[in-house]
Design a protein around this motif. Sequence first.
Motif, PDB file in Angstrom:
ATOM      1  N   SER A  35    -115.105 -30.074 -29.586  1.00 53.30           N
ATOM      2  CA  SER A  35    -114.557 -29.639 -28.426  1.00 53.30           C
ATOM      3  C   SER A  35    -113.309 -29.862 -28.089  1.00 53.30           C
ATOM      4  O   SER A  35    -112.146 -29.252 -28.120  1.00 53.30           O
ATOM      5  N   GLY A  36    -113.032 -31.285 -28.110  1.00 56.44           N
ATOM      6  CA  GLY A  36    -111.906 -32.018 -28.120  1.00 56.44           C
ATOM      7  C   GLY A  36    -110.920 -31.693 -29.128  1.00 56.44           C
ATOM      8  O   GLY A  36    -109.693 -31.666 -28.893  1.00 56.44           O
ATOM      9  N   ALA A  37    -111.551 -31.874 -30.548  1.00 58.66           N
ATOM     10  CA  ALA A  37    -110.617 -31.652 -31.470  1.00 58.66           C
ATOM     11  C   ALA A  37    -110.005 -30.092 -31.577  1.00 58.66           C
ATOM     12  O   ALA A  37    -108.956 -29.958 -32.131  1.00 58.66           O
ATOM     13  N   ASN A  38    -110.768 -29.450 -31.061  1.00 58.54           N
ATOM     14  CA  ASN A  38    -110.420 -27.794 -31.221  1.00 58.54           C
ATOM     15  C   ASN A  38    -109.127 -27.947 -30.138  1.00 58.54           C
ATOM     16  O   ASN A  38    -108.200 -26.893 -30.489  1.00 58.54           O
ATOM     17  N   ALA A  39    -109.189 -28.575 -29.137  1.00 56.69           N
ATOM     18  CA  ALA A  39    -107.924 -28.249 -28.121  1.00 56.69           C
ATOM     19  C   ALA A  39    -106.807 -28.973 -28.743  1.00 56.69           C
ATOM     20  O   ALA A  39    -105.579 -28.509 -28.455  1.00 56.69           O
ATOM     21  N   ILE A  40    -106.900 -29.770 -29.671  1.00 56.50           N
ATOM     22  CA  ILE A  40    -105.668 -30.220 -30.588  1.00 56.50           C
ATOM     23  C   ILE A  40    -104.830 -29.125 -31.206  1.00 56.50           C
ATOM     24  O   ILE A  40    -103.878 -29.086 -31.448  1.00 56.50           O
ATOM     25  N   SER A  41    -105.631 -28.045 -31.624  1.00 57.66           N
ATOM     26  CA  SER A  41    -105.147 -26.737 -32.170  1.00 57.66           C
ATOM     27  C   SER A  41    -104.025 -25.996 -31.390  1.00 57.66           C
ATOM     28  O   SER A  41    -103.149 -25.318 -31.868  1.00 57.66           O
ATOM     29  N   GLY A  42    -104.065 -26.456 -30.148  1.00 61.16           N
ATOM     30  CA  GLY A  42    -103.054 -26.103 -29.201  1.00 61.16           C
ATOM     31  C   GLY A  42    -101.619 -26.247 -29.756  1.00 61.16           C
ATOM     32  O   GLY A  42    -100.734 -25.770 -29.524  1.00 61.16           O
ATOM     33  N   ILE A  43    -101.905 -27.647 -30.254  1.00 61.37           N
ATOM     34  CA  ILE A  43    -100.481 -28.304 -30.965  1.00 61.37           C
ATOM     35  C   ILE A  43    -100.165 -27.442 -32.058  1.00 61.37           C
ATOM     36  O   ILE A  43     -98.945 -27.097 -32.255  1.00 61.37           O
ATOM     37  N   ALA A  44    -101.176 -26.968 -32.804  1.00 65.02           N
ATOM     38  CA  ALA A  44    -100.788 -26.267 -33.993  1.00 65.02           C
ATOM     39  C   ALA A  44    -100.092 -24.728 -33.492  1.00 65.02           C
ATOM     40  O   ALA A  44     -99.355 -24.373 -34.209  1.00 65.02           O
ATOM     41  N   ILE A  45    -100.718 -24.369 -32.541  1.00 62.74           N
ATOM     42  CA  ILE A  45    -100.167 -22.951 -32.083  1.00 62.74           C
ATOM     43  C   ILE A  45     -98.642 -23.088 -31.684  1.00 62.74           C
ATOM     44  O   ILE A  45     -97.880 -22.287 -32.072  1.00 62.74           O
ATOM     45  N   ILE A  46     -98.242 -24.231 -30.834  1.00 65.53           N
ATOM     46  CA  ILE A  46     -96.954 -24.311 -30.753  1.00 65.53           C
ATOM     47  C   ILE A  46     -96.152 -24.479 -31.859  1.00 65.53           C
ATOM     48  O   ILE A  46     -94.920 -24.087 -31.907  1.00 65.53           O
ATOM     49  N   GLY A  47     -96.618 -25.378 -32.553  1.00 67.53           N
ATOM     50  CA  GLY A  47     -95.733 -25.553 -34.045  1.00 67.53           C
ATOM     51  C   GLY A  47     -95.478 -24.262 -34.705  1.00 67.53           C
ATOM     52  O   GLY A  47     -94.663 -23.951 -35.321  1.00 67.53           O
ATOM     53  N   ALA A  48     -96.634 -23.527 -34.829  1.00 65.98           N
ATOM     54  CA  ALA A  48     -96.514 -22.208 -35.584  1.00 65.98           C
ATOM     55  C   ALA A  48     -95.712 -21.179 -34.825  1.00 65.98           C
ATOM     56  O   ALA A  48     -95.051 -20.494 -35.419  1.00 65.98           O
ATOM     57  N   LEU A  49     -95.549 -21.072 -33.408  1.00 72.87           N
ATOM     58  CA  LEU A  49     -94.815 -20.535 -32.800  1.00 72.87           C
ATOM     59  C   LEU A  49     -93.402 -20.789 -32.917  1.00 72.87           C
ATOM     60  O   LEU A  49     -92.288 -20.050 -33.172  1.00 72.87           O
ATOM     61  N   VAL A  50     -93.099 -22.008 -32.991  1.00 74.63           N
ATOM     62  CA  VAL A  50     -91.639 -22.304 -33.428  1.00 74.63           C
ATOM     63  C   VAL A  50     -91.272 -22.349 -34.853  1.00 74.63           C
ATOM     64  O   VAL A  50     -89.960 -21.898 -34.781  1.00 74.63           O
ATOM     65  N   VAL A  51     -91.982 -22.472 -35.740  1.00 75.34           N
ATOM     66  CA  VAL A  51     -91.675 -22.182 -36.989  1.00 75.34           C
ATOM     67  C   VAL A  51     -91.580 -20.503 -37.217  1.00 75.34           C
ATOM     68  O   VAL A  51     -90.621 -20.306 -38.025  1.00 75.34           O
ATOM     69  N   THR A  52     -92.525 -19.698 -36.586  1.00 75.11           N
ATOM     70  CA  THR A  52     -92.446 -18.336 -36.889  1.00 75.11           C
ATOM     71  C   THR A  52     -91.159 -17.565 -36.215  1.00 75.11           C
ATOM     72  O   THR A  52     -90.504 -16.815 -36.526  1.00 75.11           O
ATOM     73  N   GLY A  53     -90.907 -18.456 -34.937  1.00 76.43           N
ATOM     74  CA  GLY A  53     -89.735 -17.775 -34.126  1.00 76.43           C
ATOM     75  C   GLY A  53     -88.405 -18.189 -34.880  1.00 76.43           C
ATOM     76  O   GLY A  53     -87.453 -17.088 -34.922  1.00 76.43           O
TER      77      GLY A  53
END
Length: 92
Positions: A35-53
């Motif tokens: 569950s703690g490791a899944n919270a790190i996916s929030g960082i992946a969301i931000i990175g993907a938003l930056v790349v996609t934007g």
Amino acid sequence: MGELLIGLYIFVLATLAGREVISKVPPTLHTPLMSGANAISGIAIIGALVVTGGATSLWVKALGTAGIVMATINVVGGFMVTDRMLQMFRKR
């Protein structure tokens, strides 16, 4: 070609090291760690938003969108697992 080979080499080493580390974790700690490791996916969301934007290519936008969707599913699933785990410790 050299960069691809180095990247593949690092990926294989990281996979083997990760498997070795995870196999040493006792089963009682799997859920809290995941569950703690899944919270790190929030960082992946931000990175993907930056790349996609900032993407100009349709291919990059498609991969970025897929990354956003998968990371979001992972975060929501992590919160659901954590909630179920915490419900086990509540008094009835």
